[in-house]
Design a protein around this motif. Structure first.
Motif, PDB file in Angstrom:
ATOM      1  N   GLN A  86      52.376  55.771   6.737  1.00 20.42           N
ATOM      2  CA  GLN A  86      50.959  55.397   6.850  1.00 20.42           C
ATOM      3  C   GLN A  86      50.646  54.155   6.019  1.00 20.42           C
ATOM      4  O   GLN A  86      49.910  53.276   6.453  1.00 20.42           O
ATOM      5  N   LEU A  89      51.843  51.183   7.841  1.00 25.55           N
ATOM      6  CA  LEU A  89      50.956  50.834   8.960  1.00 25.55           C
ATOM      7  C   LEU A  89      49.703  50.128   8.455  1.00 25.55           C
ATOM      8  O   LEU A  89      49.272  49.100   9.011  1.00 25.55           O
ATOM      9  N   THR A  90      49.114  50.666   7.377  1.00 22.59           N
ATOM     10  CA  THR A  90      47.930  50.019   6.801  1.00 22.59           C
ATOM     11  C   THR A  90      48.281  48.601   6.366  1.00 22.59           C
ATOM     12  O   THR A  90      47.512  47.667   6.596  1.00 22.59           O
ATOM     13  N   ARG A  93      48.560  46.255   9.315  1.00 22.64           N
ATOM     14  CA  ARG A  93      47.235  45.874   9.831  1.00 22.64           C
ATOM     15  C   ARG A  93      46.597  44.838   8.924  1.00 22.64           C
ATOM     16  O   ARG A  93      45.943  43.910   9.382  1.00 22.64           O
ATOM     17  N   LEU A 113      59.336  53.261  12.887  1.00 24.79           N
ATOM     18  CA  LEU A 113      58.899  54.055  14.032  1.00 24.79           C
ATOM     19  C   LEU A 113      57.376  54.064  14.106  1.00 24.79           C
ATOM     20  O   LEU A 113      56.782  54.003  15.182  1.00 24.79           O
ATOM     21  N   ALA A 114      56.740  54.129  12.927  1.00 28.59           N
ATOM     22  CA  ALA A 114      55.284  54.130  12.901  1.00 28.59           C
ATOM     23  C   ALA A 114      54.722  52.762  13.299  1.00 28.59           C
ATOM     24  O   ALA A 114      53.620  52.663  13.827  1.00 28.59           O
ATOM     25  N   GLU A 118      52.421  49.276  17.170  1.00 31.06           N
ATOM     26  CA  GLU A 118      51.510  48.265  16.631  1.00 31.06           C
ATOM     27  C   GLU A 118      52.126  46.870  16.742  1.00 31.06           C
ATOM     28  O   GLU A 118      51.445  45.911  17.110  1.00 31.06           O
ATOM     29  N   ARG A 121      51.856  45.636  20.184  1.00 33.59           N
ATOM     30  CA  ARG A 121      50.474  45.356  20.565  1.00 33.59           C
ATOM     31  C   ARG A 121      50.004  44.017  19.978  1.00 33.59           C
ATOM     32  O   ARG A 121      49.387  43.218  20.684  1.00 33.59           O
TER      33      ARG A 121
ATOM     34  N   PHE B  49      39.906  49.734   9.348  1.00 41.09           N
ATOM     35  CA  PHE B  49      40.865  50.837   9.242  1.00 41.09           C
ATOM     36  C   PHE B  49      40.700  51.559   7.907  1.00 41.09           C
ATOM     37  O   PHE B  49      40.789  52.790   7.848  1.00 41.09           O
ATOM     38  N   LEU B  53      39.869  55.479   7.389  1.00 40.90           N
ATOM     39  CA  LEU B  53      40.558  56.421   6.501  1.00 40.90           C
ATOM     40  C   LEU B  53      39.570  57.116   5.567  1.00 40.90           C
ATOM     41  O   LEU B  53      39.663  58.320   5.334  1.00 40.90           O
ATOM     42  N   ARG B 171      42.446  51.704  18.152  1.00 43.94           N
ATOM     43  CA  ARG B 171      42.522  52.139  16.762  1.00 43.94           C
ATOM     44  C   ARG B 171      41.878  51.150  15.818  1.00 43.94           C
ATOM     45  O   ARG B 171      41.591  51.477  14.681  1.00 43.94           O
ATOM     46  N   GLU B 172      41.690  49.935  16.279  1.00 39.21           N
ATOM     47  CA  GLU B 172      41.168  48.933  15.356  1.00 39.21           C
ATOM     48  C   GLU B 172      39.656  49.004  15.219  1.00 39.21           C
ATOM     49  O   GLU B 172      39.133  48.832  14.129  1.00 39.21           O
ATOM     50  N   TRP B 241      43.166  61.780  11.835  1.00 36.52           N
ATOM     51  CA  TRP B 241      44.229  60.977  11.243  1.00 36.52           C
ATOM     52  C   TRP B 241      45.332  60.704  12.270  1.00 36.52           C
ATOM     53  O   TRP B 241      45.859  59.594  12.361  1.00 36.52           O
ATOM     54  N   ALA B 244      44.152  58.075  14.567  1.00 36.60           N
ATOM     55  CA  ALA B 244      43.985  56.777  13.899  1.00 36.60           C
ATOM     56  C   ALA B 244      45.324  56.105  13.626  1.00 36.60           C
ATOM     57  O   ALA B 244      45.432  54.887  13.683  1.00 36.60           O
ATOM     58  N   SER B 245      46.360  56.912  13.315  1.00 34.39           N
ATOM     59  CA  SER B 245      47.608  56.253  12.938  1.00 34.39           C
ATOM     60  C   SER B 245      48.608  56.201  14.087  1.00 34.39           C
ATOM     61  O   SER B 245      49.510  55.368  14.086  1.00 34.39           O
ATOM     62  N   VAL B 247      51.074  58.058  14.919  1.00 36.95           N
ATOM     63  CA  VAL B 247      52.275  58.868  14.754  1.00 36.95           C
ATOM     64  C   VAL B 247      52.000  59.950  13.722  1.00 36.95           C
ATOM     65  O   VAL B 247      51.235  59.745  12.792  1.00 36.95           O
TER      66      VAL B 247
END
Lengths: 393, 349
Positions: A86, A89-90, A93, A113-114, A118, A121, B49, B53, B171-172, B241, B244-245, B247
């Motif tokens: 997570q 990912l944050t 972004r 993988l996470a 993204e 995209r 984001f 959270l 998600r954004e 959650w 949002a994420s 995975v």
């Protein structure tokens, strides 16, 4: 007085940062690496390699590179993901929306993988330290890595074990992996390949990265009579396992993939690591190749108190080099253009630091071969056993 | 409209329980909600984001505060219930359920698990209950790991983006609104819960469970109800959650997150819904802010990188300790003090 001088120091540091010429446009590269948390024992070396390369680029050339879309200043933004998907990912972004990165360098399988969806995209290519086969599935997306996949690393180790095996019975083998997609990545291929060769798989167990005592796991393998134990893990837990294996008298040949071995394991496990076999995507510290001088100079310049680095430091430097090569070849300062440029890289040679790296539209793994080493505790170094080109698919 | 009262004119018990004693609060909340609704229009996707959270952890923290703050039952398994909600959502979303159905179902799954793991609360209290709920955490975490490792375990449970009538809630930006609406609903539901018989029963149990039993409250039933409501909130948070994420992985739902949840309600204020909101905001923003600060500092002074990375945790710990020492009643109490000051402002009395 002390406060004032501290304040002055901070102010000087703050203004000296953006002092470079502003007339060349800036492009940014993002690195999401692991400095704290699980797997950080080797992750920090990898991160240092990447960061040192970009620091050298900034200090020596002002970060300026000539690319196909003109002269630009390259800047690295990076963060520590704590091996948490997570957080990674944050961070991605943040880097994409705040910094407009055109390429990324990442660490673990879980984080990648996470990030996969993204990355596709937002169209930013990522060079990962994870050689997980699933990252390239379906082929041609935005994930790349510089070595051959973990499955092939595992097959080379199994081949080696078979070639060393003496006795009339088939070898009894066991797997010990990290409890994550990273650890489990080569399990299936390893098991299938072992069955094809008629080996006897006696156990498969998981060893967390923060393990302090592996007696239970060692005893299980001793009961099962394992003769060869294959690790897909990082150095720290493997060193714990090796210590307990010696204590409990587990006599087996230990073999590990890329992140398990290296100088780090020798440093952590000492005599217990003697005879350990490891694959590697990059050469060791004392290998005599033209490129190693540069890597040693980088380390000496920015980390004068660190004498020896495992291959993961070199791997970080080479990964940064490959990405910069793609940035130079790109037709525009966008992630999609950098991805296209990466796919044009053929037989990239970083002075022999890694096997030659070739990418293509449907080929996002870099090298076809890997190195095999044996850890020698008496000489405190890794002995080169050969370069292997596993071609099973 | 009435903006302030210059004295206590309450004549009925119902007046005591109103959420907004006058219109000031209503106006402020409306303005705040409108402001929050405009965020995706002018903030970068990263900051949106972060707000997403915050919203998710507000839902979770409000849930834990119902159990720990208001019913007095400590729980170290909150992150496991959140994980359960996330895994349930992942499976339901892959089965094609729309998000507005998947989220409450995930909450219900977590609520059932919460009621089950709450059973020991009949016999054990305090630290012993903490250990019993720790068992829930460990068992569920183990189950998540097993789930992750099925079929070789080299991929995570991936969650498709939520869609509403053909519109993809990306998600954004757009999914933020789902979180905002859910968080608002969750907060108002919790506020109203404490105006009902159930909420009063919870408080009675917290203050003295034997006295509560003597008053005719079925202590066991209400404790289980509290556990399941709390787990429902956690499950909904987990569901949000997951969307949002994109995975779901076992690595997120560790004991550390349960402890973070406890930190949220302690920093915010035990037993206060507003406290949960403030606590969740602080505990979510603080590490992220410290991370950005550490990243920036190591960009400026690269030779001290390892120091800054390590300092992040130390500073986080220091801030928590500071809160406990200087604001033992939590942020909610500080807010009450500020509010009281402005009640009669600019006149002293």
């Amino acid at each position: 007085m002390r406060t004032a001088s501290l304040l002055a120091l901070v102010i000087v540091a703050l203004i000296s940062a953006p002092v470079w010429a502003q007339d060349v446009p800036t492009v940014k590269i993002g690195a999401i690496v692991t400095y704290t948390g699980p797997t950080s024992d080797v992750g920090a070396h990898y991160g240092d390699g990447i960061r040192d390369y970009f620091r050298w680029l900034a200090d020596e050339h002002g970060g300026i590179v000539d690319t196909n879309f003109g002269r630009v200043r390259v800047e690295l933004v990076w963060t520590d993901d704590q091996y948490n998907p997570q957080t990674a990912l944050t961070a991605l972004r943040r880097f994409v929306s705040e910094d407009n990165i055109i390429g990324a360098i990442t660490w673990g399988t879980g984080a990648n993988l996470a990030l996969m969806d993204e990355l596709n995209r937002v169209q930013v290519p990522a060079l990962s330290a994870s050689f997980h086969r699933g990252l390239l599935d379906p082929p041609g997306q935005y994930n790349f890595f510089i070595s051959t996949n973990y499955d092939n690393h595992m097959r080379v180790l199994i081949d080696y074990a078979v070639s060393q095996h003496k006795g009339s019975q088939p070898p009894r083998i066991a797997f010990s992996v990290h409890p994550s997609p990273y650890g489990r990545s080569p399990l299936e291929a390893g098991r299938t390949y072992a069955e094809q060769l008629g080996l006897n798989v006696v156990a498969s167990q998981e060893l967390p990265a923060d393990v302090l005592d592996a007696t239970g796991q060692v005893l299980e393998l001793r009961r099962a009579g394992a003769e060869y134990v294959f690790f897909q893990n990082v150095a720290q837990p493997v060193s714990v396992f090796l210590r307990d294996a010696r204590r409990q008298g587990l006599r087996a040949q230990f073999l590990g993939i890329h992140y398990a071995g290296g100088e780090e394991l020798l440093h952590l496990a000492g005599r217990n690591a003697d005879g350990f076999i490891t694959t590697s995507a990059a050469v060791t510290w004392d290998t005599d190749v033209p490129g190693i001088e540069f890597v040693k100079a980088l380390n000496a310049r920015y980390h004068p108190n660190v004498a020896v680095r495992p291959p993961h430091y070199t791997q970080g430097v080479v990964t940064a080099m490959v990405l910069m090569e793609a940035v130079k070849r790109a037709s525009a300062p966008t992630g999609a253009a950098v991805k296209d440029a990466l796919e044009t890289i053929k037989d990239f040679d970083a002075g022999g630091l890694t096997p030659p790296i070739t990418f293509g539209p449907n080929r996002h793994w870099g090298a076809d071969s890997l190195y095999l080493y044996r850890l020698d505790a008496n000489q405190n170094r890794l002995v080169f056993l050969g370069e292997f080109s596993p071609n099973y698919e | 409209m009435q903006f302030s009262a210059c004295g206590n004119y309450k004549t009925r018990y119902v007046d005591e329980a109103t959420i907004f004693p006058n219109d000031t609060g209503r106006v402020l909340v409306a303005v705040l909600l409108l402001f929050l609704a405009t965020l995706p229009l002018w903030l970068s996707p990263y900051l949106v984001f972060v707000f997403t959270l915050i919203g998710i952890f507000i839902v979770g923290a409000v849930g834990l505060n119902i159990l720990t703050g208001s019913t007095g039952q400590i729980s170290l398994g909150h992150s496991a219930f959140m994980g359960l909600g996330a895994y349930a959502t992942g499976l339901l979303a892959q089965a094609g359920l729309p998000f507005w159905l998947a989220i409450p179902v995930a909450g219900a799954v977590a609520a059932a698990a919460g009621a089950f793991f709450g059973i020991p609360s009949l016999r054990v209290k305090g630290l012993y209950l903490a250990l019993a709920t720790l068992a829930a955490q460990v068992i569920l975490q183990f189950a998540f790991n097993l789930f992750d490792s099925r079929g070789g375990g080299t991929s995570y449970l991936s969650v498709p983006q939520a869609t509403l009538g053909g519109l993809v809630l990306d998600r954004e930006r757009l999914f933020y609104y789902v979180v905002l609406v859910t968080a608002v609903l969750a907060v108002f539901a919790a506020l109203n819960l404490f105006r009902t018989r159930i909420g009063r029963a919870f408080t009675a149990i917290r203050d003295n469970d034997r006295a509560a039993a003597a008053m005719g409250i079925n202590v066991f039933a209400y404790k289980l109800l509290s556990f399941s409501i709390s787990a429902f909130y956690a499950g909904v948070a987990g569901a949000l959650w997951a969307y949002a994420s994109g995975v779901v992985s076992a690595e997120r739902f560790t004991l550390l997150l349960s402890v973070e949840y406890l930190a949220m309600i302690i920093v915010g204020g035990l037993g206060s819904v507003l406290g949960s909101i403030l606590g969740a905001t602080v505990i979510t923003v603080l590490p992220e802010g410290l991370r950005v600060a550490a990243d920036y500092m190591s960009q400026v002074l690269p030779q001290a990188t390892h120091l800054f990375l390590a300092m992040r945790f130390a500073v986080f710990g220091l801030i928590i300790v500071g809160f406990l020492m200087l604001e033992p009643q939590g942020l909610a109490d500080r807010w009450r003090v500020i509010k009281t000051y402005f009640n009669t402002w600019p006149f002293r009395y």
